[in-house]
Scaffold this active site. Structure first.
Site, mmCIF file in Angstrom:
data_model
loop_
_atom_site.group_PDB
_atom_site.id
_atom_site.type_symbol
_atom_site.label_atom_id
_atom_site.label_comp_id
_atom_site.label_asym_id
_atom_site.label_seq_id
_atom_site.Cartn_x
_atom_site.Cartn_y
_atom_site.Cartn_z
ATOM 1 N N LYS A 79 -10.841 15.539 18.251
ATOM 2 C CA LYS A 79 -11.276 15.095 19.585
ATOM 3 C C LYS A 79 -10.627 13.741 19.890
ATOM 4 C CE LYS A 79 -15.722 14.394 22.028
ATOM 5 N NZ LYS A 79 -17.188 14.482 21.855
ATOM 6 N N SER A 154 -19.513 17.529 25.167
ATOM 7 C CA SER A 154 -18.276 16.921 25.561
ATOM 8 C C SER A 154 -17.076 17.328 24.705
ATOM 9 C CB SER A 154 -18.423 15.391 25.505
ATOM 10 O OG SER A 154 -18.677 14.972 24.181
ATOM 11 N N SER A 178 -22.994 17.522 21.784
ATOM 12 C CA SER A 178 -21.585 17.742 22.140
ATOM 13 C C SER A 178 -20.722 18.485 21.131
ATOM 14 C CB SER A 178 -20.917 16.411 22.449
ATOM 15 O OG SER A 178 -21.251 16.034 23.751
HETATM 16 N N1 GLN Z 1 -24.274 16.152 27.199
HETATM 17 C C1 GLN Z 1 -24.885 14.982 26.629
HETATM 18 C C2 GLN Z 1 -24.509 13.776 27.440
HETATM 19 O O1 GLN Z 1 -23.846 13.934 28.414
HETATM 20 C C3 GLN Z 1 -24.460 14.846 25.199
HETATM 21 C C4 GLN Z 1 -23.118 14.282 25.037
HETATM 22 C C5 GLN Z 1 -22.698 14.120 23.628
HETATM 23 O O2 GLN Z 1 -23.309 14.667 22.714
HETATM 24 N N2 GLN Z 1 -21.673 13.327 23.444
HETATM 25 O O3 GLN Z 1 -24.881 12.675 27.136
#
Ligand code: GLN
Length: 487
Positions: A79, A154, A178
């Protein structure tokens, strides 16, 4: 090599040793796929030239019959939140669109020390804020199962790279879901380890008390291989746990465990409302299947987890507002100084230009929650409820080995479907966030497809540091459901 096949790390490693294929031929296979599928937009950058050189080195080592680590010559995607020395690290943001890292993250260092070859950096929601990979400055990633749908987020680029045969495995990060939610949306395995298991050194911070790196893979064994490789104490991360790397792969290979050894808890109180009917039906069928295969199933109650999303959207933005203050155009970030009269104007211009909508929304939420007069009412209260959520899990683990639910309440949604509705986007993580708040290891395993051929994932959450039993149970479930990617 049968190009239709999805190749796991284990299979590739086996092929290198039997000389069925070489690191160079495998690399060639993945780069061909990457280049032919640019429209999926899984990668922000690729490292073909460096990778080819590394693969040639490993071709020679295998040919000479050297005994090498299982990850030697295995291509992996990362990532774009992990620093790789001398390479771009954008975190999906315009703010860092020309930021070159000057050191390696621990995750990257550990992988390459074991011989893994980095294919490139995958697309992601800007600063890891999102559940669809649509907030990336570099455009959305498409779900390889259905190009009109999101891959989740994400770590959507990582999940799509594995499901789209653009990498055999990837490392993502999980602050509120994410790794697990995109794994579920793309039909792959995604593991968020216990907080502190994997070093955060060189991993760009979103919400430091929740962020944790972990693997996205085609199988549970591969997940164990990568966890073993990247875990372990790191003196450069003060929150890193003083523990040696895990040794889960060896334990899994012993095959000396069966469903009768485990009790699985189900938090039915969290599953009453808000689930897509197909997700719910398939989940219920899975539970019956697991019962008949010998697992004991018990109901558990996690009464405070219903507050998890509300708590998360106070704690995560608060930490983000502090972490992201460094992108001021002087220390980090865009640095445009034309047409400004004062330092304040300079900050305002660079921050308003460099950050996207969602990131700005989070910074405002966090700054508000931490501001004097509101701190007690919001942040402190959230921290108290976080502790209550953690205690509920502690009680549940007195009688069960892990807790099972769907990973996501819904199927992969259409691109753009939730773009203007942040609240509905936030609710995507309703089932994943509790494990982050309680610092627990949690994994998503694909178990079936919907009537429209979209993957559905099951989430298993274990007690702190119990990755080994979590992976064993996951491996038993994986055998039971025999899921195949059918794109
Ligand atoms: N979807 C969640 C957020 O927008 C989790 C994101 C993540 O785990 N980085 O904060």
């Amino acid at each position: 090599m049968n190009k239709k096949e999805f190749l796991t790390i284990e299979e590739i490693a086996e092929g290198f040793r039997s000389q069925d294929f070489t690191p160079s031929s495998i690399l060639d296979y993945f780069f061909n796929n990457i280049n032919q599928n640019r429209k999926i937009n899984a990668y922000i950058s690729t490292y073909e030239d460096d990778a080819v050189l590394m693969a040639e080195k490993f071709d020679k080592l295998f040919k000479e019959g050297n005994e090498l680590d299982i990850l030697s010559g295995i291509p992996i995607s990362l990532k774009d939140i992990f620093l790789v020395k001398d390479k771009l690290c954008t975190c999906g943001s315009k703010m860092l669109s020309n930021y070159i890292s000057n050191y390696d993250s621990t995750v990257k260092k550990k992988l390459t020390e074991k011989g893994a070859i980095i294919l490139g950096k995958t697309n992601m929601d800007e600063f890891a804020m999102g559940s669809s990979t649509e907030t990336s400055f570099f455009g959305p990633t498409l779900n390889p199962w259905d190009l009109d749908r999101v891959p989740g987020g994400s770590s959507g680029g990582s999940a799509a790279s594995v499901a789209g045969k653009l990498a055999p495995a990837s490392i993502g990060t999980d602050t509120g879901g994410s790794i697990r939610q995109p794994a579920s949306f793309c039909g792959v395995v995604g593991l968020k380890p216990t907080y502190g298991r994997v070093s955060r050194y060189g991993m760009i911070a979103f919400a430091s008390s929740l962020d944790q790196a972990g693997p996205l893979t085609l199988s549970v064994n591969d997940s164990a291989i990568l966890l073993d490789a990247v875990s372990g104490f790191d003196e450069r991360d003060t929150t890193s746990l003083k523990l040696p790397p895990t040794n889960c792969y060896e334990s899994l290979k012993k095959n000396d465990f069966s469903p009768n050894d485990y009790v699985i808890g189900i938090p039915y109180n969290l599953l009453e409302e808000g689930l897509d009917p197909e997700v719910k039906n398939n989940f219920n069928i899975l539970v019956e299947k697991l019962k008949s295969s010998g697992f004991r199933i018990e109901e558990v109650s996690l009464p405070n987890s219903k507050y998890a999303v509300a708590i998360y959207y106070i704690i995560a933005p608060s930490e983000a507002s502090s972490n992201l203050s460094r992108y001021d155009g002087i220390r980090y970030g865009l640095s445009n100084d034309s047409d400004v009269d004062s330092l304040d104007d300079f900050y305002v211009m660079n921050r308003s230009e460099g950050f996207g909508e969602e990131v700005k929304r989070r910074i405002m939420l966090g700054t508000y929650a931490l501001s004097s007069g509101y701190y007690d009412a919001y942040y402190l209260k959230a921290v108290k409820v976080k502790k209550m959520i953690e205690d509920d899990f502690g009680k549940a683990f007195e009688k069960v080995d892990c807790i099972l639910s769907p990973t996501s309440p819904e199927l992969p949604f259409k691109l753009g479907e939730k773009k203007d509705n942040p609240l509905s986007m936030y609710l995507s993580d309703i089932l994943t966030i509790p494990a982050n708040l309680a610092q627990l290891p949690s994994i998503s395993i694909p178990f079936n497809v919907s009537s429209s051929n979209l993957p559905i994932g099951a989430q298993l959450t274990g007690d702190k540091l119990c990755e080994e039993s979590l992976l064993k149970i996951s491996s038993l479930i994986e055998k039971e459901v025999d899921f195949k990617i059918t794109i």
